[in-house]
Scaffold this active site. Structure first.
Site, PDB file in Angstrom:
ATOM      1  N   TRP A 254       0.816  -1.226   0.000  1.00 50.43           N
ATOM      2  CA  TRP A 254       0.000   0.000   0.000  1.00 50.43           C
ATOM      3  C   TRP A 254       0.843   1.267   0.000  1.00 50.43           C
ATOM      4  CZ3 TRP A 254      -5.197  -0.050   3.214  1.00 50.43           C
ATOM      5  CH2 TRP A 254      -6.094  -0.919   2.584  1.00 50.43           C
ATOM      6  N   LYS A 255       2.163   1.128   0.198  1.00 49.65           N
ATOM      7  CA  LYS A 255       3.048   2.303   0.241  1.00 49.65           C
ATOM      8  C   LYS A 255       2.480   3.321   1.237  1.00 49.65           C
ATOM      9  CE  LYS A 255       4.528   1.146  -4.384  1.00 49.65           C
ATOM     10  NZ  LYS A 255       5.107   1.545  -5.654  1.00 49.65           N
TER      11      LYS A 255
ATOM     12  N   GLU B 172      11.513  -6.192  -9.399  1.00 54.49           N
ATOM     13  CA  GLU B 172      10.706  -5.022  -9.738  1.00 54.49           C
ATOM     14  C   GLU B 172      11.539  -4.041 -10.559  1.00 54.49           C
ATOM     15  OE1 GLU B 172       7.247  -4.477  -6.800  1.00 54.49           O
ATOM     16  OE2 GLU B 172       8.962  -3.429  -5.985  1.00 54.49           O
TER      17      GLU B 172
ATOM     18  N   SER C 226       3.612  -2.461 -12.056  1.00 50.39           N
ATOM     19  CA  SER C 226       2.410  -2.312 -12.887  1.00 50.39           C
ATOM     20  C   SER C 226       1.668  -3.634 -13.118  1.00 50.39           C
ATOM     21  CB  SER C 226       2.743  -1.625 -14.217  1.00 50.39           C
ATOM     22  OG  SER C 226       3.222  -0.315 -13.974  1.00 50.39           O
TER      23      SER C 226
ATOM     24  N   GLY D 273       1.484  -2.843  -6.235  1.00 51.11           N
ATOM     25  CA  GLY D 273       1.345  -1.556  -5.574  1.00 51.11           C
ATOM     26  C   GLY D 273      -0.044  -0.977  -5.791  1.00 51.11           C
ATOM     27  N   GLY D 274      -0.152  -0.083  -6.769  1.00 45.56           N
ATOM     28  CA  GLY D 274      -1.401   0.657  -7.005  1.00 45.56           C
ATOM     29  C   GLY D 274      -2.645  -0.222  -7.050  1.00 45.56           C
TER      30      GLY D 274
END
Ligand code: PGA
Length: 261
Positions: free
Chosen positions: A10-11, A167, A212, A233-234
């Site tokens: 989630w950063k 990554e 991504s 991530g996102g």
């Protein structure tokens, strides 16, 4: 055959109001628990609450970084022991954003990985080349160099507590991904290096792809040889998106098992 790991990162996102999303992801993780493991690496502020909320779930809660020490005068830092105490069972170390924003070196990452393992956490050690390193043809040199140096503090006895995430820096948050052939070429070399470092035990270390990963490319990414999961991530911030990546991983794992049966 290793069980795939679908990990979310989630950063610096997420407030208490987002624990609903954690609960939804936990229910998807439980539904697919026979096929895949699911981990959510949250900001430190949410770890204890999320761990309590998912206490009976198979969803694993993790942190995004740790200090290499246990306790000490390090204002603002959090140790692996503290993460474990808060309910985390995994931690990302050496993410490219930490290497860039906090000038973390392989030596520091190696100490953090060893501290994480010593505290009983799964250490997810990140490696990846920048766009310029790739265009100079140095991808394998960079990635394998990072791998060896970042795992220098770990030995074969620790490998069940280690995962690696490849990554490419230029793929993170950009919507760009390497071709499946390029990912496969890196993962096969990472696997070779892990076997060189740890012997047979190196075959069981999960190598995740990150950068991504999204619902629409997850199935393609997760079928690449030696890709044992994803670091997302996102697309892990929205329960529906992360759920569809979890389901894609689970379906691929079931199909693989079916072929072997
Ligand atoms: P992304 O991030 O999925 O948003 O590209 C991946 C990561 O940095 O772990």
């Amino acid at each position: 055959m290793v069980k795939p790991l679908i990990a979310g990162n989630w950063k610096m996102h997420g407030l208490a109001g987002d624990l609903d999303t954690v609960a939804t992801i936990a229910s998807v993780a439980d539904f697919e628990a026979g096929a895949v493991d699911v981990l959510l690496c949250l900001p430190a502020t949410l770890i204890a609450d999320a761990a309590r909320l998912t206490f009976t779930s198979t969803l694993v809660i993790g942190g995004q970084d740790c200090h290499s020490g246990v306790f000490g005068a390090h204002t603002g830092d959090i140790s692996a022991t503290m993460l474990h105490d808060a309910g985390a069972r995994a931690v990302i170390v050496g993410h490219s954003e930490r290497r860039r924003d906090h000038r973390e070196t392989d030596l520091m990452v190696s100490a953090k990985a060893a501290a994480a393992v010593a505290a009983g956490l799964l250490a997810i050690v990140c490696v990846g080349e920048t766009a310029s390193e790739r265009s100079e043809g140095r991808t394998l040199d960079v990635v394998l160099g990072q791998l060896k140096a970042s795992l220098a503090g770990c030995d074969a006895e620790n490998v069940t507590n280690i995962a690696v995430a490849y990554e490419p820096v230029w793929a993170i948050g950009t919507g760009l991904t390497p071709t499946p052939e390029d990912i496969a070429a890196v993962h096969v070399q990472l696997r070779r290096s892990l076997i060189e470092l740890f012997g047979d035990a190196g075959t069981a270390v999960r190598i995740l792809y990150g950068g991504s990963a999204k619902p629409d490319n997850a199935a393609q990414l997760l079928t690449i040889p030696d890709v044992d999961g994803a670091l997302v991530g996102g697309a892990s911030l929205k329960a529906a998106d992360f759920a569809s990546i979890i389901r894609a991983g689970a379906e691929i794992a079931r199909n693989r098992r079916g072929h072997l049966a």
